[in-house]
Scaffold this active site. Structure first.
Site, mmCIF file in Angstrom:
data_model
loop_
_atom_site.group_PDB
_atom_site.id
_atom_site.type_symbol
_atom_site.label_atom_id
_atom_site.label_comp_id
_atom_site.label_asym_id
_atom_site.label_seq_id
_atom_site.Cartn_x
_atom_site.Cartn_y
_atom_site.Cartn_z
ATOM 1 N N LYS A 97 -1.287 3.781 7.419
ATOM 2 C CA LYS A 97 -1.989 2.189 7.480
ATOM 3 C C LYS A 97 -0.823 1.303 7.394
ATOM 4 C CE LYS A 97 -5.202 2.531 3.414
ATOM 5 N NZ LYS A 97 -5.661 2.045 2.335
ATOM 6 N N CYS A 137 -19.639 2.772 -3.236
ATOM 7 C CA CYS A 137 -20.237 1.881 -4.088
ATOM 8 C C CYS A 137 -21.439 1.929 -5.322
ATOM 9 C CB CYS A 137 -20.528 0.209 -3.263
ATOM 10 S SG CYS A 137 -19.055 -0.664 -2.771
ATOM 11 N N ARG A 177 -17.134 8.853 3.085
ATOM 12 C CA ARG A 177 -16.686 8.822 1.548
ATOM 13 C C ARG A 177 -18.327 9.203 1.188
ATOM 14 N NH1 ARG A 177 -13.530 4.557 -0.488
ATOM 15 N NH2 ARG A 177 -13.712 3.065 1.254
ATOM 16 N N ASP A 225 0.584 -0.794 -0.104
ATOM 17 C CA ASP A 225 -0.115 0.128 -0.333
ATOM 18 C C ASP A 225 0.895 1.282 -0.355
ATOM 19 O OD1 ASP A 225 -3.330 0.198 0.981
ATOM 20 O OD2 ASP A 225 -1.535 1.784 0.497
HETATM 21 N N1 SAJ Z 1 -28.835 3.330 1.474
HETATM 22 C C1 SAJ Z 1 -31.012 3.901 1.408
HETATM 23 N N2 SAJ Z 1 -31.268 2.863 1.155
HETATM 24 C C2 SAJ Z 1 -31.548 1.468 1.363
HETATM 25 C C3 SAJ Z 1 -30.191 0.758 1.886
HETATM 26 C C4 SAJ Z 1 -29.449 1.885 1.884
HETATM 27 O O1 SAJ Z 1 -30.380 5.142 1.375
HETATM 28 O O2 SAJ Z 1 -32.581 0.724 1.220
HETATM 29 C C5 SAJ Z 1 -28.080 3.860 1.839
HETATM 30 C C6 SAJ Z 1 -27.246 3.639 2.908
HETATM 31 O O3 SAJ Z 1 -27.837 4.811 3.836
HETATM 32 C C7 SAJ Z 1 -25.949 4.353 2.673
HETATM 33 C C8 SAJ Z 1 -26.147 3.826 1.143
HETATM 34 O O4 SAJ Z 1 -27.419 4.276 0.299
HETATM 35 O O5 SAJ Z 1 -25.976 6.112 2.482
HETATM 36 C C9 SAJ Z 1 -25.753 2.753 0.585
HETATM 37 O O6 SAJ Z 1 -26.021 1.674 1.327
HETATM 38 P P1 SAJ Z 1 -25.572 0.211 1.356
HETATM 39 O O7 SAJ Z 1 -26.167 -0.319 2.441
HETATM 40 O O8 SAJ Z 1 -25.942 -0.470 0.007
HETATM 41 O O9 SAJ Z 1 -24.739 0.198 1.514
HETATM 42 P P2 SAJ Z 1 -22.767 -0.019 1.295
HETATM 43 O O10 SAJ Z 1 -22.518 1.636 -0.250
HETATM 44 O O11 SAJ Z 1 -21.437 -0.406 1.795
HETATM 45 O O12 SAJ Z 1 -23.009 -1.003 -0.476
HETATM 46 C C10 SAJ Z 1 -22.259 -2.864 0.228
HETATM 47 C C11 SAJ Z 1 -22.045 -3.293 -1.076
HETATM 48 N N3 SAJ Z 1 -21.421 -4.039 -1.273
HETATM 49 C C12 SAJ Z 1 -20.901 -4.194 -2.326
HETATM 50 O O13 SAJ Z 1 -20.618 -3.114 -3.645
HETATM 51 C C13 SAJ Z 1 -19.326 -4.489 -2.632
HETATM 52 C C14 SAJ Z 1 -23.563 -3.353 -2.040
HETATM 53 O O14 SAJ Z 1 -23.586 -4.290 -3.185
HETATM 54 C C15 SAJ Z 1 -24.672 -3.972 -1.305
HETATM 55 O O15 SAJ Z 1 -25.880 -4.533 -1.309
HETATM 56 C C16 SAJ Z 1 -24.621 -2.991 -0.079
HETATM 57 O O16 SAJ Z 1 -23.233 -2.750 0.808
HETATM 58 C C17 SAJ Z 1 -25.721 -4.074 1.159
HETATM 59 O O17 SAJ Z 1 -26.490 -4.758 0.847
HETATM 60 O O18 SAJ Z 1 -25.548 -4.111 2.344
#
Ligand code: SAJ
Length: 423
Positions: free
Chosen positions: A37, A258, A329, A32
């Site tokens: 880190k 993501c 982020r 890295d």
């Molecule tokens: N959010 C909403 N409403 C929802 C779900 C999420 O407003 O119903 C918001 C969250 O507050 C956040 C953003 O969307 O700000 C993203 O939330 P997330 O739960 O999708 O979390 P991430 O970004 O960590 O997404 C990861 C992703 N994993 C990968 O990319 C490998 C995503 O594919 C997964 O679907 C997600 O986790 C998950 O299911 O938790």
């Protein structure tokens, strides 16, 4: 003979995969560019606040060979796994600089017949049009495949070991070798795809699917908000249908590296190919409108008591992009804070996972200093807070950006409450 692996990029994706390879008895170089880190990991501390990683890092700290010299590490490895960020810039244009730089370093040390695996999220065509030409500068034969990362930060149910994966290589042999490698470290299924583009497209589809579903409920929340319909109850009702309904939840915005980012990778690439993703673009527009929608809800409540945002004391609960993680982020909280500041409000921000980014030291201090609250991140500490304290501290308005607080209890205390499509 121990397999030797170099993991390039020790973030929320690279670290778990490095830990897993060590657990499987492999010789692992962790590379890295971030020296801070590296020194944290050397001390057995995870640079990311994550229970799983904290446990794993303390186990591997004396086994992982940490370095910032990628070519040297790659020289000693048969497998190279690239897990560097693929962000977008302020105009939502994909920024492949970190990935290109990482692959350039890999090309300087790659050995004949090495297997290079790209886990970073990329648009269809990246591997063949950008990554492969960079690696070819090495003038050695290599195998190259994409295996999109599927880590869900904070998710204890699905960790890296039990998440099914998909792989696609630049040729059949690359796909085979990639599948073999992942089958040697994870317990879940590994699906071999017919092309590397399918693997690149699969991840983007997974996350764009989530983004449009969140945009759908956000738009429904705005509509139901006007009609006085409580969307949380409606989603609960629709979820009783045991098939073909998949609940998503409205909120103060969509953050993270993501969901808020990946659709732009496809939008940009498709545009180059002459296709305009109007639906994905609209979903992004709706989700990006939620921070200002949330601030407007506060303004509407202030208007009812003849107040304005100027000089108002507003407490923002949560800075992280989602509950119980320390990642800021693309967080909607940052957009909400800049809007409040622009409107000359006095903003007090607190996040238990991001104290360095907070401007008060505790939830208590925030409640002391604020008259109005906007909850942006549904951290456990906020969901569990004693609602009676809001009254005690003189809070007059609560805007619940995640519909996660007990609205009836708040309203019973004579405090104005408004959620996202729920009041
Ligand atoms: N959010 C909403 N409403 C929802 C779900 C999420 O407003 O119903 C918001 C969250 O507050 C956040 C953003 O969307 O700000 C993203 O939330 P997330 O739960 O999708 O979390 P991430 O970004 O960590 O997404 C990861 C992703 N994993 C990968 O990319 C490998 C995503 O594919 C997964 O679907 C997600 O986790 C998950 O299911 O938790």
């Amino acid at each position: 003979m121990k397999k030797s692996v170099t993991v390039v990029g020790l973030g929320y994706v690279g670290l778990p995969v490095a830990c897993l390879c060590i657990e499987k008895g492999m010789d692992v170089y962790g590379a890295d560019t971030d020296k801070k880190k590296i020194s944290l990991i050397k001390k057995g501390i995870s640079p990311i606040k994550d229970a799983y990683l904290n446990k794993e890092i303390s186990k591997i700290k004396n086994k992982i060979k940490l370095t910032d010299d990628v070519p040297q590490a790659v020289k000693n490895s048969e497998v190279v796994i690239v897990c560097v960020p693929t962000p977008v810039d302020n105009n939502h244009i994909p920024d492949l600089k970190p990935l290109k730089e990482a692959c350039d370093s890999v090309s300087k040390g790659i050995q004949k017949n090495s297997l290079v695996l790209i886990e970073s999220t990329i648009f269809p065509g990246t591997i063949e049009e950008i990554i492969k030409p960079i690696l070819k500068k090495s003038n050695v034969k290599f195998f190259l495949a994409h295996c999109p990362e599927r880590i869900d930060p904070g998710n204890r149910k699905f960790t890296i070991k039990d998440l099914p994966r998909v792989v696609g290589g630049i040729d059949k042999e690359s796909t085979k070798k990639a599948a073999e490698f992942y089958r040697s470290i994870i317990d879940a299924d590994v699906l071999e795809l017919s092309s590397v583009k399918s693997a690149e497209a699969a991840k983007i589809m997974e996350n764009a699917f989530r983004d449009i579903n969140i945009a759908f409920v956000n738009e429904m929340a705005k509509s139901f908000g006007k009609a006085g319909i409580d969307i949380t109850e409606v989603i609960k009702a629709a979820s009783t249908k045991p098939f073909s309904f998949m609940p998503h939840y409205p909120g103060a915005g969509v953050g993270g590296h993501c969901i808020a980012v990946d659709p732009y990778y496809l939008i940009a690439k498709a545009k180059q190919m002459g296709f305009n993703h109007e639906f994905l673009i609209l979903a992004r527009k709706i989700n990006e409108s939620m921070p200002s929608y949330t601030v407007e809800l506060l303004e509407q409540e202030l208007k009812k008591i003849n107040k304005r945002l100027e000089n108002a004391k507003v407490g923002v609960l949560g800075l992280a992009y989602k509950a119980n993680v320390d990642d800021i982020r693309e967080s909607p909280a940052l957009k909400i804070i800049s809007m409040l500041t622009e409107k000359k409000a006095n903003v007090y921000a607190y996040d238990p996972y991001l104290k360095d980014n907070s401007n008060v030291d505790s939830l208590n201090e925030l409640l002391e200093k604020s008259d109005y609250l906007i909850l942006v991140t549904d951290h456990k500490e906020f969901k569990d807070m004693d609602i009676g304290k809001l009254k005690e501290k003189g809070i007059k308005i609560v805007i619940d950006g995640r519909n996660c607080l007990d609205k009836e209890e708040i309203k019973k205390l004579g405090i104005a409450y408004h959620g996202i499509g729920s009041s």
